[in-house]
Design a protein around this motif. Structure first.
Motif, short mmCIF file in Angstrom:
data_model
loop_
_atom_site.label_atom_id
_atom_site.label_comp_id
_atom_site.label_asym_id
_atom_site.label_seq_id
_atom_site.Cartn_x
_atom_site.Cartn_y
_atom_site.Cartn_z
N THR A 128 68.14 -1.90 59.73
CA THR A 128 68.26 -2.93 58.33
C THR A 128 66.94 -2.56 57.73
OG1 THR A 128 69.48 -4.39 59.89
CG2 THR A 128 68.69 -5.06 57.87
N THR A 129 65.83 -2.75 58.08
CA THR A 129 64.87 -2.19 57.45
C THR A 129 64.89 -1.08 56.77
OG1 THR A 129 63.47 -3.63 58.99
CG2 THR A 129 62.23 -2.58 57.27
N ARG A 156 65.36 2.08 51.69
CA ARG A 156 66.01 3.13 51.28
C ARG A 156 66.55 2.58 49.58
NH1 ARG A 156 71.10 5.31 53.93
NH2 ARG A 156 71.80 3.47 53.25
N LYS A 157 67.25 1.40 49.67
CA LYS A 157 67.73 0.76 48.54
C LYS A 157 66.34 0.35 47.52
CE LYS A 157 71.74 -0.89 50.68
NZ LYS A 157 72.84 -0.37 49.86
N GLN A 158 65.35 0.01 48.12
CA GLN A 158 64.13 -0.25 46.95
C GLN A 158 63.74 1.02 46.50
OE1 GLN A 158 62.67 -3.43 46.34
NE2 GLN A 158 64.74 -3.92 46.81
N ALA A 192 57.98 4.36 44.74
CA ALA A 192 59.16 5.16 45.13
C ALA A 192 58.57 5.88 46.35
CB ALA A 192 59.98 6.01 44.25
N GLU A 193 57.39 6.56 46.28
CA GLU A 193 56.99 7.46 47.34
C GLU A 193 56.36 6.53 48.45
OE1 GLU A 193 57.37 10.44 47.78
OE2 GLU A 193 55.72 11.50 48.61
N VAL A 194 55.80 5.32 48.15
CA VAL A 194 55.52 4.54 49.26
C VAL A 194 56.52 4.09 50.07
CG1 VAL A 194 54.74 1.98 49.58
CG2 VAL A 194 53.47 3.37 48.13
N TYR A 195 57.89 3.59 49.40
CA TYR A 195 59.03 3.45 50.07
C TYR A 195 59.61 4.67 51.17
CZ TYR A 195 59.23 -1.47 47.99
OH TYR A 195 59.31 -2.80 47.73
N ARG A 196 59.39 5.79 50.41
CA ARG A 196 59.94 6.96 51.09
C ARG A 196 59.05 7.06 52.57
NH1 ARG A 196 59.13 12.41 52.43
NH2 ARG A 196 57.17 12.50 51.24
N ILE A 227 57.61 4.73 54.31
CA ILE A 227 57.82 3.74 55.17
C ILE A 227 59.25 3.63 55.94
CG2 ILE A 227 57.99 1.26 55.37
CD1 ILE A 227 56.19 0.75 53.12
N ALA A 228 60.21 4.26 54.80
CA ALA A 228 61.46 4.21 55.43
C ALA A 228 61.67 5.23 56.64
CB ALA A 228 62.59 4.35 54.14
N ARG A 229 60.96 6.37 56.11
CA ARG A 229 60.84 7.41 57.36
C ARG A 229 60.43 7.04 58.73
NH1 ARG A 229 57.76 12.79 56.24
NH2 ARG A 229 55.93 11.45 56.82
N ASP A 230 59.23 6.02 58.69
CA ASP A 230 58.89 5.48 59.89
C ASP A 230 59.97 4.56 60.33
OD1 ASP A 230 56.62 6.65 59.40
OD2 ASP A 230 55.38 4.96 58.84
N GLU A 231 60.73 3.80 59.57
CA GLU A 231 61.65 3.02 60.20
C GLU A 231 62.78 3.34 61.01
OE1 GLU A 231 60.07 0.27 60.02
OE2 GLU A 231 59.43 -0.74 58.08
N MET A 232 63.25 4.41 60.30
CA MET A 232 64.28 5.32 60.74
C MET A 232 63.69 5.83 62.16
SD MET A 232 67.28 6.38 61.15
CE MET A 232 68.18 6.27 59.77
#
Ligand SMILES: [Fe+2]
Ligand SMILES: [Fe+2]
Length: 280
Positions: free
Chosen positions: A143-144, A149-151, A164-168, A170-175
């Protein structure tokens, strides 16, 4: 306590996770974020409030770690995962904090006040059983990932290359975190299919995101959080169904399980606009 064979399998999963993380996924807060593009960052109150909110959720890390480690005593692979996971999660709140500070959208004082309010509250695990927590964490990390990814998409559309790069990152770690828990859950399914399915069904039925309701000014945040776009439908289609697919399960496998402990029998979070938080 899980069996020795299962604990050894967890350890092998951890080594696979750790090797991939060390070889392909490490990122550096100081060097890899395009801080040289701060002058391109637009002022967008909604994006900033979301970044602050997610930073806050990530800041309950001491509680997350304490609860994880107390559940996993005696489990070498999972405890070492928790330690490594804690390092990665620590960067998530730090990089969001740095983004807010370096863009001037929050002052150092505001950020310290925020941290003090958060660290004055306590998050508690929603389940006291390690297998249920594994199922919970597989769902929560995924979910995170969906939220970040949406953010990231929102930041890109708003023309904010730094966020956008910060979220990229983080999202990769969460996956990666979600995949680890999926693998552990798959081992549990091999070990005890009926029991693991019952736990997974229970966790899906009662799922809430952690800690959001523990944040200061929660009501204001909920409205803005809707831009994260994770409602009950998205939770089901982008989190529950992909998790089931990754485990080789169908929704029939899950919902044939009798709702032995479900409070409502409702599969999805009650709140319409956002994935509803825990009750604390
Ligand atoms: Fe995180
Ligand atoms: Fe995570």
């Amino acid at each position: 306590m899980t069996s020795r064979a299962l604990r050894e399998a967890f350890h092998r999963e951890y080594m696979t996770f750790f090797e991939r993380a060390e070889r392909t996924r490490r990122w550096n807060l100081f060097e890899d974020v395009p801080w040289d593009r701060l002058d391109e960052v637009p002022r967008d109150d909604r994006l900033a409030l979301c970044a602050e909110t997610f930073c806050g959720v990530e800041m309950f890390l001491p509680d997350y770690l304490r609860e994880h480690l107390s559940l996993l005593a005696g489990d070498y692979g999972q405890a070492w995962f928790a330690a490594n996971w804690g390092y990665e999660e620590a960067k998530h709140s730090l990089v969001l904090r740095e983004y807010l500070r370096r863009t001037g959208q929050r002052t150092e004082d505001q950020l310290h006040d925020y941290a003090e309010q958060i660290l004055g509250r306590r998050w508690r695990a929603p389940h006291d059983d390690p297998r249920r927590m594994t199922a919970y964490l597989a769902l929560q990390e995924l979910t995170t990932f969906v939220i970040y990814r949406k953010q990231r998409e929102l930041a890109r559309r708003t023309g904010d290359p730094v966020l956008a790069e910060v979220y990229r990152f983080i999202a990769r770690d969460e996956m990666a975190h979600s995949r680890f828990y999926q693998r552990v859950l798959a081992l549990h399914l091999d070990d005890d299919r009926a029991g693991t399915l019952a736990d997974l069904a229970h966790v899906v039925r009662t799922f809430r995101m952690p800690a959001e309701d523990l944040l200061p000014d929660y009501d204001d945040r909920v409205t803005v959080m809707r831009t994260a776009g994770v409602d009950a439908r998205v939770f089901f289609t982008e989190v529950v169904l992909p998790l089931l697919a990754a485990l080789g399960l169908s929704r029939g496998d899950l919902f044939r399980v009798p709702a032995e402990t479900a409070r409502t029998g409702v599969v999805l979070p009650a709140r319409a606009g956002a994935v509803a938080p825990t009750e604390g």
